[in-house]
Scaffold this motif. Structure first.
Motif, mmCIF file in Angstrom:
data_model
loop_
_atom_site.group_PDB
_atom_site.id
_atom_site.type_symbol
_atom_site.label_atom_id
_atom_site.label_comp_id
_atom_site.label_asym_id
_atom_site.label_seq_id
_atom_site.Cartn_x
_atom_site.Cartn_y
_atom_site.Cartn_z
ATOM 1 N N ALA A 293 0.677 -1.279 0.036
ATOM 2 C CA ALA A 293 0.041 -0.039 -0.191
ATOM 3 C C ALA A 293 0.850 1.455 -0.083
ATOM 4 O O ALA A 293 0.562 2.240 -0.651
ATOM 5 C CB ALA A 293 -0.929 0.164 1.222
ATOM 6 N N MET A 294 2.062 1.235 0.669
ATOM 7 C CA MET A 294 2.745 2.402 0.743
ATOM 8 C C MET A 294 3.565 2.637 -0.469
ATOM 9 O O MET A 294 3.803 3.545 -0.975
ATOM 10 C CB MET A 294 3.957 2.179 1.861
ATOM 11 C CG MET A 294 3.441 2.229 3.429
ATOM 12 S SD MET A 294 4.507 1.660 4.610
ATOM 13 C CE MET A 294 5.473 3.269 5.053
ATOM 14 N N PHE A 295 3.766 1.505 -1.346
ATOM 15 C CA PHE A 295 4.367 1.510 -2.572
ATOM 16 C C PHE A 295 3.446 1.677 -3.740
ATOM 17 O O PHE A 295 3.716 1.459 -4.999
ATOM 18 C CB PHE A 295 5.311 0.306 -2.694
ATOM 19 C CG PHE A 295 6.476 0.434 -3.812
ATOM 20 C CD1 PHE A 295 7.396 1.392 -3.794
ATOM 21 C CD2 PHE A 295 6.362 -0.566 -5.036
ATOM 22 C CE1 PHE A 295 8.203 1.662 -4.893
ATOM 23 C CE2 PHE A 295 7.195 -0.352 -5.870
ATOM 24 C CZ PHE A 295 8.136 0.612 -5.935
ATOM 25 N N GLY A 296 1.983 1.768 -3.460
ATOM 26 C CA GLY A 296 1.080 1.980 -4.563
ATOM 27 C C GLY A 296 0.812 0.746 -5.321
ATOM 28 O O GLY A 296 0.087 1.067 -6.499
ATOM 29 N N LEU A 297 0.926 -0.304 -4.538
ATOM 30 C CA LEU A 297 0.638 -1.574 -5.314
ATOM 31 C C LEU A 297 -0.910 -2.080 -4.746
ATOM 32 O O LEU A 297 -1.418 -3.020 -5.335
ATOM 33 C CB LEU A 297 1.435 -2.611 -5.098
ATOM 34 C CG LEU A 297 3.020 -2.207 -5.780
ATOM 35 C CD1 LEU A 297 4.027 -3.578 -5.566
ATOM 36 C CD2 LEU A 297 2.850 -2.280 -7.100
ATOM 37 N N VAL A 298 -1.398 -1.570 -4.027
ATOM 38 C CA VAL A 298 -2.582 -1.922 -3.406
ATOM 39 C C VAL A 298 -3.416 -0.462 -2.872
ATOM 40 O O VAL A 298 -2.712 0.452 -2.347
ATOM 41 C CB VAL A 298 -2.409 -2.545 -1.786
ATOM 42 C CG1 VAL A 298 -3.842 -2.875 -1.146
ATOM 43 C CG2 VAL A 298 -1.844 -4.079 -2.175
ATOM 44 N N LYS A 299 -4.616 -0.442 -3.497
ATOM 45 C CA LYS A 299 -5.297 0.910 -3.252
ATOM 46 C C LYS A 299 -5.585 1.240 -2.045
ATOM 47 O O LYS A 299 -6.229 0.435 -1.225
ATOM 48 C CB LYS A 299 -6.424 0.916 -4.350
ATOM 49 C CG LYS A 299 -7.250 2.001 -4.378
ATOM 50 C CD LYS A 299 -7.986 2.339 -5.706
ATOM 51 C CE LYS A 299 -8.425 3.626 -5.793
ATOM 52 N NZ LYS A 299 -8.683 4.388 -4.739
ATOM 53 N N ILE A 300 -5.148 2.452 -1.734
ATOM 54 C CA ILE A 300 -5.630 2.990 -0.200
ATOM 55 C C ILE A 300 -7.066 3.459 -0.205
ATOM 56 O O ILE A 300 -7.386 4.385 -0.947
ATOM 57 C CB ILE A 300 -4.718 3.981 0.350
ATOM 58 C CG1 ILE A 300 -3.123 3.132 0.326
ATOM 59 C CG2 ILE A 300 -4.955 4.555 1.485
ATOM 60 C CD1 ILE A 300 -1.736 4.235 0.746
ATOM 61 N N ARG A 301 -7.751 2.872 0.803
ATOM 62 C CA ARG A 301 -9.269 3.467 0.564
ATOM 63 C C ARG A 301 -9.425 4.521 1.305
ATOM 64 O O ARG A 301 -10.274 5.507 1.259
ATOM 65 C CB ARG A 301 -10.262 2.302 1.108
ATOM 66 C CG ARG A 301 -10.172 1.094 -0.012
ATOM 67 C CD ARG A 301 -10.893 -0.062 0.174
ATOM 68 N NE ARG A 301 -10.913 -0.929 -0.668
ATOM 69 C CZ ARG A 301 -10.737 -2.221 -0.473
ATOM 70 N NH1 ARG A 301 -11.176 -2.822 0.722
ATOM 71 N NH2 ARG A 301 -10.826 -3.102 -1.472
ATOM 72 N N SER A 302 -8.732 4.588 2.491
ATOM 73 C CA SER A 302 -8.694 5.905 3.238
ATOM 74 C C SER A 302 -7.401 6.011 4.098
ATOM 75 O O SER A 302 -6.929 4.903 4.281
ATOM 76 C CB SER A 302 -9.800 6.022 4.195
ATOM 77 O OG SER A 302 -9.997 5.106 5.398
#
Ligand SMILES: Nc1ncnc2c1ncn2[C@@H]1O[C@H](COP(=O)(O)OP(=O)(O)OP(=O)(O)O)[C@@H](O)[C@H]1O
Ligand SMILES: [Mg+2]
Length: 262
Positions: free
Chosen positions: A58-67
């Motif tokens: 998530a920090m590296f943009g590979l899993v979408k952050i929802r909030s």
């Protein structure tokens, strides 16, 4: 570093209350936070499935952050793409499939810097100094490397871009104890050159010995944080995550001289 010093210092990277997941309606990270200050080496431990890899992704943009949010210094990098993050100074080494097996070691490293071809020679020199074993084998294909050598190559490839922060997912997994130690020592040495390191580790005891601070993740949340010694002394952390290993960490006084003298 004291709490007061940290409060006045800009974090190198900070995830705040991150909610993220893979499938619609299913959150894996449930408000997870983590901060790394300049010069720090941070360890992330926790049970299988806690969301450790998901947090790095998530920090590296590979899993979408929802909030929630991720900041790199003062810049908001929430949901930026991985290639943009690489250009901005974030390096990521996933646990698996982290080298191009059909390319040579040298070609793998060149690929790590394809965005700045003029700097290749200079950065290669730095990598050969850090990883002499890779230099010896530089014309060999990466597919023929052992697990440890492959892990070194993956780390070197991420370092080619001179990242300000390096995210490592289980760098010592699958290695013999001697190779694990080598990996920890090398990672600490890289950290001492000024690169902030955020490392997921299955070897909790070693991780708490070598890192400046640790986070215990549980069910997608940062359940506990503190220095290795603090975490190792916390009765809940001991009961839930460390068991008898905690005594070993305390016995080492939070620092393994072999590791920190580097
Ligand atoms: N690509 C994916 N699609 C759907 N669910 C996934 C995916 N990757 C991981 N998950 C789920 O997300 C949860 C957290 O997984 P994650 O890999 O982040 O855990 P972890 O803490 O790294 O565990 P481990 O110690 O086993 O590596 C698990 O329940 C896992 O099944
Ligand atoms: Mg994982």
């Amino acid at each position: 570093m004291t709490d007061t010093q940290q409060a006045t210092q800009t974090a190198v990277i900070e995830a705040k209350d991150v909610v993220a997941g893979y499938l619609p309606g299913v959150n894996i990270l449930n408000g997870c936070s983590l901060v790394a200050y300049p010069g720090e080496m941070i360890g992330i431990i926790g049970p299988n499935g806690a969301g450790k890899s998901t947090l790095l992704k998530a920090m590296f943009g590979l899993v979408k952050i929802r909030s929630g949010s991720v900041h790199l210094g003062t810049q908001d990098i929430t949901n930026l793409r991985a290639n943009t993050l690489v250009e901005m100074g974030v390096g990521f080494v996933p646990q698996n499939n982290n080298v191009f097996p059909s390319l040579t070691i040298e070609e793998n490293l060149q690929m790590g810097l394809f965005l700045r071809p003029k700097k290749v020679r200079e950065r290669l020199g730095v990598m050969w100094d850090l990883f002499p074993a890779l230099h010896e084998r530089r014309t060999r294909s990466a597919g023929a490397l052992s697990g440890g050598e492959r892990q070194s190559l993956a780390m070197a490839r991420a370092l080619m871009m001179e990242p300000s922060v390096l995210l490592l997912d289980e760098p010592s997994a699958g290695l013999s104890p001697v190779r694990q130690d080598e990996t920890f020592i090398r990672t600490r040495r890289i950290n001492k050159t000024g690169v902030c390191v955020v490392m997921v580790e299955q070897n909790a005891r070693r991780c708490l010995q070598i890192c400046d601070r640790g986070y215990v993740l549980d069910q997608g949340k940062d359940a506990y944080t503190g220095t290795g010694r603090e975490l190792a002394k916390d009765p809940k952390v001991i009961e839930l995550y460390l068991g008898t290993l905690a005594e070993d960490v305390e016995g080492a006084k939070g620092e393994d001289p072999k590791l920190v003298k580097e």
